[in-house]
Enzyme design. Structure first.
Site, PDB file in Angstrom:
ATOM      1  N   CYS A  18      -5.487   3.677  -2.010  1.00  0.00           N
ATOM      2  CA  CYS A  18      -4.430   4.566  -1.530  1.00  0.00           C
ATOM      3  C   CYS A  18      -4.710   6.051  -1.734  1.00  0.00           C
ATOM      4  O   CYS A  18      -4.412   6.839  -0.838  1.00  0.00           O
ATOM      5  CB  CYS A  18      -3.048   4.170  -2.060  1.00  0.00           C
ATOM      6  SG  CYS A  18      -3.029   3.277  -3.582  1.00  0.00           S
ATOM      7  N   ARG A  55     -11.906  -3.525 -10.608  1.00  0.00           N
ATOM      8  CA  ARG A  55     -10.985  -3.464 -11.742  1.00  0.00           C
ATOM      9  C   ARG A  55     -11.585  -4.236 -12.893  1.00  0.00           C
ATOM     10  O   ARG A  55     -12.104  -5.335 -12.698  1.00  0.00           O
ATOM     11  CB  ARG A  55      -9.633  -4.071 -11.350  1.00  0.00           C
ATOM     12  CG  ARG A  55      -8.988  -3.277 -10.259  1.00  0.00           C
ATOM     13  CD  ARG A  55      -7.791  -3.948  -9.684  1.00  0.00           C
ATOM     14  NE  ARG A  55      -7.296  -3.131  -8.574  1.00  0.00           N
ATOM     15  CZ  ARG A  55      -6.230  -3.412  -7.863  1.00  0.00           C
ATOM     16  NH1 ARG A  55      -5.520  -4.488  -8.150  1.00  0.00           N
ATOM     17  NH2 ARG A  55      -5.850  -2.628  -6.886  1.00  0.00           N
ATOM     18  N   HIS A  78       2.417   0.558   1.322  1.00  0.00           N
ATOM     19  CA  HIS A  78       1.164  -0.165   1.090  1.00  0.00           C
ATOM     20  C   HIS A  78       1.408  -1.585   1.559  1.00  0.00           C
ATOM     21  O   HIS A  78       2.451  -2.145   1.268  1.00  0.00           O
ATOM     22  CB  HIS A  78       0.800  -0.270  -0.399  1.00  0.00           C
ATOM     23  CG  HIS A  78       0.913   1.004  -1.170  1.00  0.00           C
ATOM     24  ND1 HIS A  78      -0.174   1.600  -1.756  1.00  0.00           N
ATOM     25  CD2 HIS A  78       1.962   1.792  -1.487  1.00  0.00           C
ATOM     26  CE1 HIS A  78       0.203   2.681  -2.396  1.00  0.00           C
ATOM     27  NE2 HIS A  78       1.498   2.831  -2.253  1.00  0.00           N
TER      28      HIS A  78
END
Length: 729
Positions: free
Chosen positions: A401, A430, A581
RNA sequence: GCUGCUGUAGCUCAGUGGUAGAGCACUUCCUUGGUAAGGAAGAGGUCAUGGGUUCAAGUCCCAUCAGCAGCUCCA
C-alpha cells in the site's frame, strides 16, 4: 406447583423442586432416558438440578436436550474432560488442574504436571477413564462462598484454581463446584447426569499451552480428547480427520510436484515448481482479465522501499518485530540501528557496553558531530537518529500500500480520476515466527493479489459493494460457495488504533451497511480490526468443512492522512481520498495451498496443470500420439504424452495417481480414424471419439470452469472455534 | 518465540553400541500390449550439521539447523 413451558407452547405442572429430568419423566420414560441436559432461554443447564435454581421466570421456558441436540455434545465433552482429569489425577496425584473446556470436535484439559505426558501415557489414562465411565457415578453440583471455595481448592492442593478464584473470578460471590466420586472441580457446568452417557471417547494429542493464554506465563501440558454419544459418530469424526490428513497440501504438493520449500533457500520461502506455477499463472490470468474489465489499472512496484516510507505508513514501527530487519547501505547501519533500539528500551545500557558500541561505530566510519557518551539519553537518540536519516535504509516490503499511495501521489489528482483502482500481484515479505510457518499456508514471502482503490467519501459504499461482488465472483469461479464474512471492528477499550474516532465510526458503519444489503452471511467481531481500519474477511469453508480466511476488504481513512493524499474536488478545493485495500484471493500461496486441500490435488480441468495425457498403446502408435499432442496443444490444452515402453494399464495407473483429468488412449485403430479413446479420470473409459469432438467437449468444460468430483462432508461442520472458554468460569 | 516430538536413498519407512536395509521412483535390457502396477539387471547414502562419550556411534550425550503438533502471533 411450578409451571413449565415447552417449546411447542404446552404448559406442564410440576413439583416445585422439579428438575428437567423430572419434567422429561413426566412426559415419558423414553424421553427421560434420552435427556442429557436442558435449555432455559439461551442457557444450557444441568438436567438433574431443580429448574428454579436457574431462573425466576414463570412459567419456566424449558427445552429438553437429548443426545441428538448439538448443544448436548458440548455438555458431554466437558464432562468427559472432568473424567479425563480425574483419571490423570489418579495416575499422577501431584497434578495441578488448570482449565478443561470444550472445543470444536472435542475438549482439552490443561495440567501443570512434573511428569512429561506423551502419547504413550494415553492407554493408561484411557483405561482409567473407561473404569470411571463404567461406574456411572453422577455429577453433583454444589456452591460455596469465596472463603470456603478458596479453602477447598487449597485443601485439594489446586493452586491454579485458587489463583483463578482470586484473579479471574474476583467478582463472583458464589463459586460452583462439581463432585464426581473423589474428584471435585471448580466448574460452571453444566454436566451430563452421570458419566455413563459417554459412549465413545478417545485421547487425541498432547501439546504445550500457556496458563491463561499468556505467552510470558507458565507452560502447561494440554491433553486433547474427543467424546461422542455413539462409537459410530466417533468413527465418522476420526475418518474426517484422516481425510483432512490425506489432503494435506504439503504432502500432495510434494507428490504432485507443485511446490518445494527447502532450508537451502530459507524457512517459509516457497519455490513454485512448474506444475504449481501453472496453477498460479492460470489464477492470476483469470483475475487480471476480470480486474481489467472492472476498471482496474495494473501497476508494478519494487520489492524494496525506504524505511521512511513505512515509518510514514506506520507499518515499520508497529510491525517491526515481524519484518525482516532493515537493510543499510552504510556499513555501520545495523550497529547504529541496534544501538538506537537498545537506548529506546527502559533498562539503561551499561556504560562500558555503550562505550564499546561507540568505539565500534567509529571503527566502522560513523562520525556523529557533537556526540558524547555523557549526553542525556534523549540527546543521544536525537543525534543517532539524525545520523540514520542521513543514510539510506531500506525494507523488503511488508506491504504494497505505501508504494501504491506514492503512485497516487505521483501526479496531481482530480475528482474526475476517481475512483482510481490500482492493482498488482505484489510480493511482500514478513518475518513470521518460526512456529507459525506452515507449508504454503503461512510463509515468509507471499504474493498478494493486491489492489488499492482511491475514492471520494461518496464513492466508498459503491466501491466497497463492487469489491464484495468481485470476491463473490472469484470464489464462485473456483467452486467455493460456502463462506461467510467476518466484519472486524475495533476494540472500543484499546488504544492500539490510529485515526480519528469519527473516521472509524464512519468506516465501520459503511461496511456494515453494504454487508447487510449484500445478503451475505456475516458476523461482527470487536477487537479484530487492523490498526488502521476495519475490515471484512471472507471465511471460506472447504469441502470437508474446514474454515479458511482468504479474501479481505479493508477500509482505510488513515493511510491517505499519513501520506497527505489529496485530490482537487469539483469545488476546486483539496480533499482527502479514502483508500480501500482488497485482495479476493488473499495471497497466492495461501489460496493455492487451500485449493490443493479443497480439491485433494485433483484440480478441475480449467486449472489442472496437466489436462490431458496421451497414452500410446505401444511404440507403434508413438507417432500418432505425438501428432495428437501437437493438435491438442494448438487447441490450447496442456498435454503430455507417455512414451515409455510400458503397458497401457501401467500408464493409466500412473496418470490416475497423478490426478490428470483426462487420458487419451491411442492405438492403430485411432490413428486410422483420427480419433482417440478418451478416458475420464473419474468415470473411466468414455470410448473412442473423433479428435474434433474431443476438443469441443473439453473446450466447453474449460470455458464453463466446471467443477466436478468435490466431495461433500457428511459430518455437520463444527462451528468456528470459539475463543471463549466454554463451560469454564 | 515457547513446550513436546521427529530428522536414515528422490519418496515412504525398517534398522536398540559391532560390515547401511526394504518397497516405490530412477537407468538399462527383454517384452509391443486395448483402460489402475509385465519381467530382469543396475545405479543410488558424510545415517540433517558440528562437537562429545566409547576399543567401536545411524544407535548414547550436548549444541545448532530444519520439519511436525499445539500454544502465542498474523498488516
Amino acid at each position: 406447583m411450578l409451571q413449565v413451558q415447552l417449546p411447542d407452547g404446552k404448559i406442564l405442572e410440576c413439583a416445585d423442586n422439579a428438575s428437567a429430568m423430572d419434567v422429561a419423566m413426566q412426559i415419558g420414560p423414553r424421553l427421560a432416558k434420552a435427556t442429557v441436559a436442558a435449555r432455559i432461554g439461551d442457557r444450557t443447564v444441568d438436567a438433574t438440578r431443580p429448574l428454579t435454581t436457574f431462573t425466576d421466570q414463570r412459567p419456566v421456558p424449558l427445552r429438553l436436550l437429548t443426545d441428538r441436540d448439538p448443544e448436548s455434545l458440548d455438555v458431554l465433552r466437558h464432562s468427559c474432560a472432568h473424567v479425563m482429569a480425574r483419571a490423570v489425577m489418579r495416575l499422577f496425584p501431584d497434578v495441578s488442574l488448570a482449565f478443561g473446556p470444550t472445543i470444536a470436535g472435542g475438549y482439552y484439559y490443561d495440567f501443570d504436571l512434573k511428569h512429561k505426558l506423551s502419547e504413550d501415557d494415553f492407554a493408561a489414562i484411557e483405561a482409567e477413564m473407561a473404569k470411571i465411565v463404567g461406574q456411572e457415578e453422577p455429577f453433583e453440583q454444589f456452591s460455596l462462598g469465596r472463603p470456603e471455595a478458596t479453602q477447598l481448592c487449597s485443601d485439594l492442593k489446586q493452586s491454579l484454581k485458587v489463583e483463578h478464584i482470586q484473579t479471574g473470578l474476583a467478582e463472583h460471590e458464589q463459586l460452583g463446584f462439581y463432585r464426581q466420586g473423589e474428584f471435585v472441580d471448580l466448574c460452571r457446568g453444566p454436566h451430563i447426569p452421570h458419566a455413563g452417557y459417554i459412549k465413545a471417547f478417545k485421547l487425541m494429542s498432547v501439546a504445550g499451552a500457556y496458563w491463561k493464554g499468556d505467552a510470558a506465563g507458565r507452560q502447561l501440558q494440554r491433553v486433547y480428547g474427543t467424546a461422542w454419544f455413539s462409537p459410530k459418530d466417533q468413527q465418522a469424526y476420526l475418518d474426517q480427520i484422516e481425510e483432512a490428513r490425506r489432503r494435506d497440501h504439503r504432502v500432495l504438493g510434494k507428490k504432485l510436484g507443485l511446490f518445494h520449500i527447502t532450508p537451502d533457500v530459507g524457512q517459509g520461502l516457497c519455490l513454485w515448481l512448474p506444475k504449481g506455477a501453472r496453477i498460479r499463472v492460470l489464477l492470476e490470468e483469470f483475475l487480471r482479465n476480470e480486474l481489467l474489465q472492472r476498471g482496474y489499472q495494473p501497476v508494478y512496484s519494487p520489492h524494496l522501499g525506504r524505511v521512511e516510507l513505512y515509518e510514514t505508513s506506520g507499518h515499520f514501527p508497529y510491525y517491526r518485530d515481524s519484518q525482516f530487519p532493515p537493510l543499510f547501505t552504510a556499513q555501520a547501519g545495523g550497529l547504529v540501528d541496534a544501538w538506537i533500539e537498545m537506548l529506546k528500551k527502559d533498562e539503561p545500557l551499561a556504560e562500558d557496553a555503550e562505550a564499546r558500541l561507540f568505539q565500534a561505530a567509529q571503527v566502522l566510519g560513523v562520525e556523529i558531530e557533537g556526540f558524547d557518551l555523557s549526553l542525556a539519553k534523549d540527546e543521544k537518540l536525537k543525534l543517532l537518529n539524525q545520523w540514520q536519516r542521513q543514510h539510506e535504509r531500506y525494507l523488503v516490503k511488508p506491504m504494497n500500500c505505501p508504494h501504491h499511495a506514492q503512485i497516487f501521489k505521483a501526479q496531481p489528482r482530480s475528482y474526475k480520476q476517481l475512483p482510481l483502482r490500482l492493482f498488482e500481484f505484489g510480493t511482500v515479505y514478513r518475518y513470521e515466527q518460526t512456529g507459525e510457518l506452515n507449508g504454503m499456508l503461512r510463509v515468509r514471502g507471499l504474493t498478494q493479489d493486491d489492489a488499492h482503490i482511491f475514492c471520494t467519501d461518496d464513492q466508498v459504499e459503491e466501491e466497497f459493494r463492487n469489491t464484495i461482488e468481485l470476491t463473490k465472483f472469484v470464489l464462485k469461479s473456483v467452486g467455493l460457495s460456502d463462506y461467510r464474512v467476518q466484519l472486524s471492528l475495533r476494540d472500543p477499550n484499546s488504544n492500539k488504533y490510529v485515526g480519528s474516532e469519527e473516521n472509524w465510526s464512519r468506516a465501520e458503519a459503511a461496511l456494515r451497511k453494504v454487508l447487510e444489503e449484500s445478503g451475505l452471511e456475516f458476523h461482527a467481531r470487536e477487537g479484530e480490526a487492523a490498526f488502521y481500519g476495519p475490515k471484512a474477511d471472507f471465511m471460506v469453508r472447504d469441502c470437508i468443512g474446514r474454515q479458511w480466511q482468504l479474501g479481505t476488504v479493508q477500509l482505510d481513512y488513515n493511510l491517505p492522512e499519513r501520506f497527505q493524499l489529496e485530490y482537487v474536488g469539483a469545488d476546486n478545493k483539496m480533499h482527502r481520498p479514502v483508500m480501500i485495500h482488497r485482495a479476493p484471493f488473499g495471497s497466492m500461496e495461501r489460496f493455492c495451498g487451500m485449493l490443493i486441500e479443497h480439491f485433494a490435488g485433483a484440480f478441475p480441468l480449467w486449472l489442472a496443470p496437466e489436462q490431458i495425457r496421451i497414452l500410446p498403446l505401444s511404440e507403434k502408435s508413438n507417432d500418432y500420439a505425438l501428432q495428437l499432442e501437437k493438435e491438442l496443444t494448438d487447441a490450447g490444452f496442456r498435454v503430455t504424452t507417455d512414451l515409455r515402453g510400458a503397458k497401457v494399464q501401467a500408464k493409466i495407473r500412473d496418470a490416475q495417481v497423478e490426478l490428470i483429468p483426462y487420458m487419451a488412449v491411442v492405438g492403430p485403430k485411432e490413428a486410422e480414424t483420427h480419433s482417440a479413446a478418451l478416458r475420464d479420470r473419474l468415470q473411466g473409459d468414455l470410448g473412442a471419439m473423433p479428435v474434433s469432438e474431443m476438443i469441443a467437449k473439453l473446450t466447453e468444460e474449460v470455458r464453463e470452469r466446471s467443477i466436478r468430483h468435490v466431495v461433500k462432508s457428511e459430518l455437520p461442520t463444527a462451528e468456528e472455534t470459539s475463543k471463549e472458554v466454554a463451560n469454564e468460569y
